[in-house]
Structures are given as C-alpha cells and as structure tokens.
Design an enzyme around this catalytic site. Structure first.
Site, PDB file in Angstrom:
ATOM      1  N   LYS A 109     -10.839  -3.826  -2.757  1.00 27.62           N
ATOM      2  CA  LYS A 109     -11.455  -2.520  -2.876  1.00 27.62           C
ATOM      3  C   LYS A 109     -10.495  -1.512  -3.482  1.00 27.62           C
ATOM      4  CE  LYS A 109     -11.897  -0.655   0.821  1.00 27.62           C
ATOM      5  NZ  LYS A 109     -11.977  -1.244   2.134  1.00 27.62           N
TER       6      LYS A 109
ATOM      7  N   LYS B 213      -6.321 -11.000  -5.701  1.00 26.86           N
ATOM      8  CA  LYS B 213      -7.537 -11.015  -4.884  1.00 26.86           C
ATOM      9  C   LYS B 213      -8.477  -9.879  -5.277  1.00 26.86           C
ATOM     10  CE  LYS B 213      -6.760  -7.973  -0.960  1.00 26.86           C
ATOM     11  NZ  LYS B 213      -7.239  -7.637   0.367  1.00 26.86           N
TER      12      LYS B 213
ATOM     13  N   LYS C 137       0.819  -1.218   0.000  1.00 27.87           N
ATOM     14  CA  LYS C 137       0.000   0.000   0.000  1.00 27.87           C
ATOM     15  C   LYS C 137       0.848   1.261   0.000  1.00 27.87           C
ATOM     16  CE  LYS C 137      -4.349  -1.790   1.583  1.00 27.87           C
ATOM     17  NZ  LYS C 137      -5.475  -1.767   2.519  1.00 27.87           N
TER      18      LYS C 137
END
Ligand code: AQP
Length: 332
Positions: free
Chosen positions: A198, A195, A112
């Site tokens: 979001k 995966k 991230k």
C-alpha cells in the site's frame, strides 16, 4: 480447537490483492477448524498520520470487506482492536520487557522510518511490533496467519513470550507463524522484485479489491513480464510471469504445473486476458457484498459489539494473569 489470531489495518479504503491472498483468504479457511479471533487494528493505523473522519469510515470498510471475503461472525470472533482496551495495556507491559536494540532491529520500522525521516516518525511506529506482540499473546494464540513480511514480528513475539514466561512463570502460549508458502508474498505488478504494498507500490502496481473492475483488468494486462515468451514458473528468472501464475493458480484452484501445460505455446497476452477475467469475476461480487454490509451499519456495529465482548473476556483474563505475575498490586 487450536486458536488463531490475526489483524489487518484500516489504513486504506480497500484491501489489496496481497492482503487478501497472503492473509485474509487463510483467515476464512481457518475459521472452520480453529477458534479464530480476527481484528481490524486501528491502534496500529494511528502510528502514521490519519484523518479522523477517514479512519472511522475505513474501519467500517475494513470490517465490511472481511465479511464480504467470507468471515462468519457466528464462526469467528471479529472485532476492532481499540474496543478491547487490554491491547494497549499489555503492550505497555511488553514494551518493558523489550530491549531497545531488539526493537531497533525490526526491518519494517527501519524501512518505513527511513522513508519518513526521523522528525516525522512517531514513537508509536517504533513500538508497533510490540503492540502486535500484545495482540497475539492476549489471546494465547497457537497460530498467526500472516504474509511473509510479518515473519520477523512473529519471531519477536515468540522471543518475548519466552522471556516473560521464563522471568515471571508460564503465562503466554508461544505462537507459531502460519505462512502459506505459495501466497506469502504477492509482488508488485510493475516491479515484481518487491512486494505489492500500500505504501510503496505505484497505482499501476497494486490491485485494490474495491477498485473499478475495469481498471483492475487493465492493470493485469499492463503487468510487467519479461522479453522471453515462455509461460513458466521461475521466481528468479521470470518474476512477473510467476506472480501472475501464482495469482491465477490461487484464485482458480488449478495447480501451477497444470497451468504451465495449459499455456504451452501460448503468448503472455492469453495468460493476462484469462487472469483479468478471473479477477473481474472475483472482485465484482466482492465489491457488491462489501457495499451491502456498508449499507447496513446497524448490523455491522452489532457484529462488532458482540465480537468485542467475546474478545474482552479472553483478553481480560490474560492481562490479569500477566499483571499478577509481574507483582502489580490488585485494585481493591
Ligand atoms: N504483498 C503481500 N503479499 C502477501 N501478504 C501481504 N500482506 C501485506 N502485503 C502482502 C499481509 O496482509 C496482512 C495485513 O497487513 P497490514 O495490515 O500490515 O497491511 P497493510 O499495512 O495495510 O498493507 P501493506 O501493503 O503491507 O502496507 P505497507 O506496505 O504500507 O506496510 C498481513 O498479514 C500482511 O503480511
């Protein structure tokens, strides 16, 4: 009964299918047999920029979805993380027993922060896993139902619980991850090698449960498969088809081998049409129930007030023990 604890972020307006199949579905099942604590982790959500009005609304939307999914506030303790101040308090303590290098090895943070760039990455995001450690240890949880992406954070939780117990005396239960193999990782519909997520999935790759059911059906029908024609579960060779089979199997309760038999000689289109139908039948009442809870904010808030009270009773006791073991001077 053994205790379970888990949390979900209110960062989007809607849960996605990965959140539901990987986590929330297990929460619902476990509330029957376990002493269950479930929370909406708003303090985790603020590790990335949030609009205040949207965050407040999405926190209620998250709670409404959990109720719509089948959580029963009579059977489990359902609350909002920031309503229980002990989370932030124990997180500070756990920060002080976590190695900097140890925290630096968390892959979710590395991914991230690489995407955001160093200047936009907060210290809160860096220490996110340690807050999660505190969330779990406060409740002396035996098991933590999560998706595969949380496995490393659970390992950290076990390590830190052990370390604290060794240094300061037995204080925390060392928890186990509860990861259901079949649904531990639901994949992106457009890129079934990663995966469903979001923050990373394209709109066509992710199924939001509160989306228009027609849009959901369309996304299933345009899911990426392969150039072969056989409907068979093979994660390596046929990731797209395998993902669709997993979703269909979980939502219908039909085993994968039975599905493979049922679709023998059939085209991918048949599988997609059936799955689209099953999804529409699932999300339509789910959306309606969510809206009903949202239309009654007084009831929602009463559930959360009761949940926070129950949670605080447990959390305060654990925090007091931890403070005492650390040698912090009691107040008055
Ligand atoms: N694709 C997935 N398959 C199975 N389980 C999943 N979970 C998330 N994605 C999948 C599980 O959902 C629970 C809630 O996780 P969260 O609050 O971290 O969810 P999120 O951050 O809103 O969702 P994402 O998609 O995981 O967000 P990004 O990619 O932005 O970090 C957890 O138990 C998680 O394992």
């Amino acid at each position: 009964a053994p205790r379970v604890l888990s949390g979900i972020q209110p960062t989007a307006g809607s849960f996605h299918l990965g959140n539901y199949l990987g986590a929330v579905r297990q929460w619902v099942a476990l509330q029957e047999s376990h002493d269950a604590f479930y929370m909406v982790v708003d303090l985790h959500a603020i590790t990335v920029p949030q609009d205040p009005v949207t965050l407040r609304r999405n926190t209620r939307v998250a709670v409404a979805q959990l109720l719509a999914a089948g959580l029963d506030p009579e059977q489990c303790t359902l609350f909002v993380q920031s309503h229980v101040p002990e989370h932030a308090q124990l997180a500070w303590v756990m920060n002080c027993v976590t190695g900097f290098g140890e925290a630096s090895r968390m892959t979710q943070f590395k991914d991230k922060s690489a995407k955001q760039g160093q200047d936009r990455t907060t210290v809160g995001l860096f220490t996110y896993p340690v807050l999660m450690v505190a969330d779990i240890l406060l409740y002396q949880a035996d098991q933590v139902p999560v998706g595969e992406d949380q496995r490393q954070h659970l390992e950290l939780t076990r390590d830190l619980a052990d370390r604290f117990n060794t240094r300061f005396g037995d204080t925390f239960t060392v928890p186990n991850p509860y990861i259901v193999k079949e649904t531990a990782k639901i994949y992106d519909l457009q890129d079934p090698s990663v995966k469903m997520s979001k923050s990373a999935s394209s709109p066509k790759g992710i199924i939001d449960l509160l989306d228009d059911p027609k849009a959901t059906a369309k996304k299933i029908k345009s899911a990426v498969t392969d150039t072969d024609t056989v409907i068979r579960f093979d994660r390596e060779a046929k990731p797209g088809v395998s993902n669709l089979l997993t979703i269909l199997s979980t939502l219908t309760g039909t085993g994968i081998p039975e599905l493979e038999k049922e679709y023998e000689g059939k085209m991918y289109g048949a599988l997609k049409t059936d799955l689209a139908g099953v999804m529409v039948d699932f999300v339509t009442p789910f959306r309606d129930r969510t809206q009903e809870y949202l239309d009654d904010p007084a009831t929602l808030d009463a559930i959360l007030a009761k949940g926070a009270e129950k949670a605080r009773a447990v959390a305060a006791e654990t925090l007091a023990t931890a403070y005492d073991r650390l040698g912090l001077l009691p107040a008055g």
